[in-house]
Write an enzyme that holds these catalytic residues in place. Structure first.
Site, PDB file in Angstrom:
ATOM      1  N   ARG A 101       0.843  -1.213   0.000  1.00 36.60           N
ATOM      2  CA  ARG A 101       0.000   0.000   0.000  1.00 36.60           C
ATOM      3  C   ARG A 101       0.873   1.256   0.000  1.00 36.60           C
ATOM      4  NH1 ARG A 101      -2.224  -3.439  -1.483  1.00 36.60           N
ATOM      5  NH2 ARG A 101      -3.815  -4.727  -0.538  1.00 36.60           N
TER       6      ARG A 101
ATOM      7  N   SER B 283     -10.094  -0.596   4.767  1.00 38.46           N
ATOM      8  CA  SER B 283      -9.237  -1.075   5.865  1.00 38.46           C
ATOM      9  C   SER B 283      -8.372   0.073   6.365  1.00 38.46           C
ATOM     10  CB  SER B 283      -8.315  -2.192   5.374  1.00 38.46           C
ATOM     11  OG  SER B 283      -9.077  -3.341   5.171  1.00 38.46           O
TER      12      SER B 283
ATOM     13  N   GLU C 148      -3.143   2.717   6.974  1.00 37.26           N
ATOM     14  CA  GLU C 148      -3.091   2.772   5.513  1.00 37.26           C
ATOM     15  C   GLU C 148      -3.752   4.070   5.039  1.00 37.26           C
ATOM     16  OE1 GLU C 148      -4.820  -0.724   3.594  1.00 37.26           O
ATOM     17  OE2 GLU C 148      -5.718   0.584   2.078  1.00 37.26           O
TER      18      GLU C 148
END
Ligand SMILES: Cc1cc2nc3c(=O)[nH]c(=O)nc-3n(C[C@H](O)[C@H](O)[C@H](O)COP(=O)(O)OP(=O)(O)OC[C@H]3O[C@@H](n4cnc5c(N)ncnc54)[C@H](O)[C@@H]3O)c2cc1C
Length: 304
Positions: free
Chosen positions: A176, A227, A298
């Site tokens: 990510r 997420s 993230e």
């Protein structure tokens, strides 16, 4: 002349349309965020270049947003200009290569690829972001990510004021992560994806499978940014640890850990950036105490 007024005049002179005091909550899937002083939506690379040049010349800081599906804005808004990429939406397919501008939404891009019987990007069909955001975040799921398929990109290098063609190897993809998160002066304008011939019926069947999987496991009816934490090397997914620690349903203000997916923090109504961040810190502390590492967010947290 006051900087903002000077900037406004420069935008008008440059023929750039803009909004003032635009609520950023409308541009983030979290539905959180106060007003940006300026909000710009360039329709192509040249206009993007002009927007960025005018920001720099007038001492106005800027932030790039795609669909805001991984972005947590401040309730105090943003002092400067938010540049939204969604109007840069050209897409072209040549053989097995798909080239699109940064503002194309991934579900649209994936549908176009399926229609052309192209395999490779189908995994991203349910990612609610733009191509630019997906490349910048190296978004992925089901064991695949954007780094697997990006062949080359065009970026606007705002430091030098030029467009650059770069290859996958120049983009420092990680979990990510990519060069774009560390080098905000590079703005992704266009990317070419290297895909493969596939069977159209199979691709549609797989997309439907993915859709059902998402809707049965993710709280798609509530505002969120997906997420919240990255999976750390050699660790279980953070969502699993958060679940084991009993966080499902935990709430600070109107920010809550989803009952459906412990990796998601959802906005139950009027959550603020601080509600979300307080919950993030609480989870980090609990995971650190129990498992000895601090999970890294993230989501992109944007200050005032
Ligand atoms: C319900 C839900 C499900 C999700 N599922 C997944 C999933 O399965 N996998 C996954 O990885 N993510 C998932 N996400 C997170 C998010 O959708 C992805 O990270 C998405 O790719 C972000 O795209 P965006 O356009 O919304 O990016 P934004 O949130 O707008 O931006 C993210 C970052 O990219 C930068 N950026 C955006 N465009 C550009 C550009 N053109 N040039 C340079 N920098 C740029 C921004 O400045 C910011 O730092 C999910 C989110 C939600 C809400």
């Amino acid at each position: 002349m006051h900087t903002d007024l000077q900037f406004e005049k420069a935008l008008e002179k440059g023929g750039i349309s803009f909004l003032k005091n635009e609520k950023l909550g409308a541009h983030s899937t979290f539905r959180i965020g106060g007003e940006a002083d300026f909000f710009l939506g360039p329709s192509g690379p040249e206009e993007l270049g002009t927007c960025v040049r005018l920001c720099l010349q007038n001492g106005i800081r800027f932030w790039i947003v795609g669909n805001g599906s991984n972005t947590l804005f401040s309730d105090k808004g943003f002092r400067g200009a938010v540049i939204e990429m969604k109007h840069m939406s050209r897409l072209e397919i040549r053989g097995t290569e798909l080239t699109a501008q940064a503002g194309v939404m991934m579900p649209v891009l994936c549908e176009k690829a399926r229609r052309a019987s192209l395999d490779g990007v189908n995994f991203a069909t349910g990612i609610p972001g733009t191509l630019g955001g997906a490349v910048a975040m190296n978004s992925g799921c089901y064991g695949q990510c954007m780094a697997d398929i990006v062949k080359c990109v065009t970026v606007f290098d705002s430091e030098e004021g030029v467009f650059r063609s770069l290859e996958r190897k120049d983009l420092s993809f990680g979990t990510r992560d990519s060069v774009f998160l560390h080098r905000p002066s590079w703005i992704l304008c266009e990317a070419t994806l290297e895909l493969a011939k596939g069977c159209r019926e199979d691709l549609y069947a797989q997309a439907e499978e993915f859709r059902q999987k998402r809707s049965s496991t993710q709280p798609l009816d509530k505002p969120s940014a997906g997420s919240v934490f990255k999976r750390a090397e050699g660790q279980e997914p953070v969502s699993k640890l958060v679940d084991l620690l009993g966080f499902k349903g935990a709430r600070i203000g109107d920010a809550a850990v989803s009952e459906k997916h412990a990796g998601f923090i959802v906005n139950e109504g009027k959550a603020t950036q601080e509600d979300v961040l307080a919950l993030v810190r609480k989870i980090q502390q609990a995971v650190s105490d129990a498992y000895g590492f601090i999970p890294e967010p993230e989501i992109r947290i944007v200050g005032e």
